[in-house]
Motif scaffolding. Sequence first.
Motif, PDB file in Angstrom:
ATOM      1  N   VAL A 119       0.970  -1.204   0.017  1.00  0.00           N
ATOM      2  CA  VAL A 119       0.024  -0.122  -0.015  1.00  0.00           C
ATOM      3  C   VAL A 119       1.031   1.302  -0.157  1.00  0.00           C
ATOM      4  O   VAL A 119       0.619   2.310  -0.757  1.00  0.00           O
ATOM      5  N   SER A 120       1.955   1.121   0.647  1.00  0.00           N
ATOM      6  CA  SER A 120       2.771   2.456   0.899  1.00  0.00           C
ATOM      7  C   SER A 120       3.468   2.647  -0.692  1.00  0.00           C
ATOM      8  O   SER A 120       3.627   3.614  -0.923  1.00  0.00           O
ATOM      9  N   THR A 121       3.954   1.515  -1.149  1.00  0.00           N
ATOM     10  CA  THR A 121       4.534   1.723  -2.461  1.00  0.00           C
ATOM     11  C   THR A 121       3.598   2.132  -3.567  1.00  0.00           C
ATOM     12  O   THR A 121       3.936   3.049  -4.263  1.00  0.00           O
ATOM     13  N   VAL A 122       2.352   1.567  -3.504  1.00  0.00           N
ATOM     14  CA  VAL A 122       1.349   2.149  -4.541  1.00  0.00           C
ATOM     15  C   VAL A 122       1.063   3.888  -4.356  1.00  0.00           C
ATOM     16  O   VAL A 122       0.718   4.496  -5.051  1.00  0.00           O
ATOM     17  N   PHE A 123       1.095   4.062  -2.992  1.00  0.00           N
ATOM     18  CA  PHE A 123       0.691   5.430  -2.507  1.00  0.00           C
ATOM     19  C   PHE A 123       1.846   6.299  -2.900  1.00  0.00           C
ATOM     20  O   PHE A 123       1.547   7.420  -3.755  1.00  0.00           O
ATOM     21  N   VAL A 124       2.950   6.080  -2.888  1.00  0.00           N
ATOM     22  CA  VAL A 124       4.395   6.612  -3.212  1.00  0.00           C
ATOM     23  C   VAL A 124       4.025   6.841  -4.823  1.00  0.00           C
ATOM     24  O   VAL A 124       4.487   7.970  -5.420  1.00  0.00           O
ATOM     25  N   PHE A 125       3.835   5.719  -5.346  1.00  0.00           N
ATOM     26  CA  PHE A 125       3.798   5.804  -6.836  1.00  0.00           C
ATOM     27  C   PHE A 125       2.961   6.680  -7.477  1.00  0.00           C
ATOM     28  O   PHE A 125       2.934   7.574  -8.252  1.00  0.00           O
ATOM     29  N   VAL A 126       1.625   6.823  -6.878  1.00  0.00           N
ATOM     30  CA  VAL A 126       0.457   7.598  -7.361  1.00  0.00           C
ATOM     31  C   VAL A 126       0.770   9.151  -7.348  1.00  0.00           C
ATOM     32  O   VAL A 126       0.648   9.939  -7.982  1.00  0.00           O
ATOM     33  N   VAL A 127       1.218   9.156  -5.856  1.00  0.00           N
ATOM     34  CA  VAL A 127       1.615  10.872  -5.441  1.00  0.00           C
ATOM     35  C   VAL A 127       2.779  11.228  -6.541  1.00  0.00           C
ATOM     36  O   VAL A 127       2.667  12.488  -7.083  1.00  0.00           O
ATOM     37  N   SER A 128       3.840  10.523  -6.830  1.00  0.00           N
ATOM     38  CA  SER A 128       4.808  10.691  -7.583  1.00  0.00           C
ATOM     39  C   SER A 128       4.437  11.092  -8.908  1.00  0.00           C
ATOM     40  O   SER A 128       5.010  11.984  -9.694  1.00  0.00           O
ATOM     41  N   LEU A 129       3.556  10.084  -9.592  1.00  0.00           N
ATOM     42  CA  LEU A 129       3.146  10.227 -10.947  1.00  0.00           C
ATOM     43  C   LEU A 129       2.247  11.633 -10.990  1.00  0.00           C
ATOM     44  O   LEU A 129       2.580  12.201 -12.060  1.00  0.00           O
ATOM     45  N   ILE A 130       1.612  11.934 -10.146  1.00  0.00           N
ATOM     46  CA  ILE A 130       0.797  13.076 -10.018  1.00  0.00           C
ATOM     47  C   ILE A 130       1.654  14.226 -10.114  1.00  0.00           C
ATOM     48  O   ILE A 130       1.605  15.310 -11.089  1.00  0.00           O
ATOM     49  N   LEU A 131       2.673  14.231  -9.208  1.00  0.00           N
ATOM     50  CA  LEU A 131       3.636  15.722  -9.030  1.00  0.00           C
ATOM     51  C   LEU A 131       4.565  15.687 -10.367  1.00  0.00           C
ATOM     52  O   LEU A 131       4.654  16.665 -10.701  1.00  0.00           O
ATOM     53  N   GLY A 132       4.823  14.287 -10.884  1.00  0.00           N
ATOM     54  CA  GLY A 132       5.546  14.344 -12.281  1.00  0.00           C
ATOM     55  C   GLY A 132       4.861  14.947 -13.334  1.00  0.00           C
ATOM     56  O   GLY A 132       5.379  15.792 -14.036  1.00  0.00           O
TER      57      GLY A 132
END
Length: 277
Positions: A119-132
């Motif tokens: 869940v942490s990994t998916v969460f960081v992936f989504v946040v990073s994707l949006i910011l990127g």
Amino acid sequence: MVRLLQIEFIKLWNNRASKILVISYFVLLTSIALVAAIKFDIGPVKFHLAEVGIFNFPYIWHFNTFVTAFFKLFLAIVIVSMMANEYSNKTIKQNLIDGLSKKEFILSKFLTVISFALVSTVFVFVVSLILGLIYSDFNELSIIFSDLEFVFAFFVKLVGFFSFCLFLGIFVKRSAFALGFLILWQIIEGITRGLIRWKLFDGETTETIMGFFPLQSMFNLIKEPVTRLEAVQTVADQVGETINLNYHVHWYEILIVLSWTAIFIYLSYALLKKRDL
């Protein structure tokens, strides 16, 4: 396995402290987005952190996974407390009386560890994707989805670290002492590095040896990303310095952490199997 996970999450949800820590952890993961809003305006010095390139693809995968990994202590407290509560509330004995085997008990804890890490990994992936997508100068798909090795390394790192915390929770049985032992182990690794470098080997050989220690091997999965920034590289070139580091995630580093994960889970089971509850 679904039943085992349900049992664990019911326990966690009914524990107020665990709920607060889990929520705080994900709030902190989200807070990395606030970095994009930081602007410095001090006389002639004016710059916006988001414009420095920290949210550019594919660098953002490296930067965000490195930074957010420091927040893992919040879930470490939850995992250690989860085991301490099993002993203090005697729920572990009740679970075993109700027909849950010791193997299933450890499996339920390990599944919880994997769930937290996933869940942490998916969460960081989504946040990073949006910011990127908002701030990156590069939006080609081939660039966006390159360097995802850091996301995988982040998952492996969390699984390994949480497995270590699970073992400490079973070994010590008291959350405060388990966390104290975790800090003590970090100090022991630091002292060991100093002694090895002082008495035996040069810096490079010392770091190679330390790469086989549990906490250091987990840290080595994602190297520091600051010197990889183009702005830092430019400054280094201007002062005549050359930064030539290997930032990639290597298969043997993954293997070392996975080996420690297996060792911690096995030791947790062996200890629980031997211990008279």
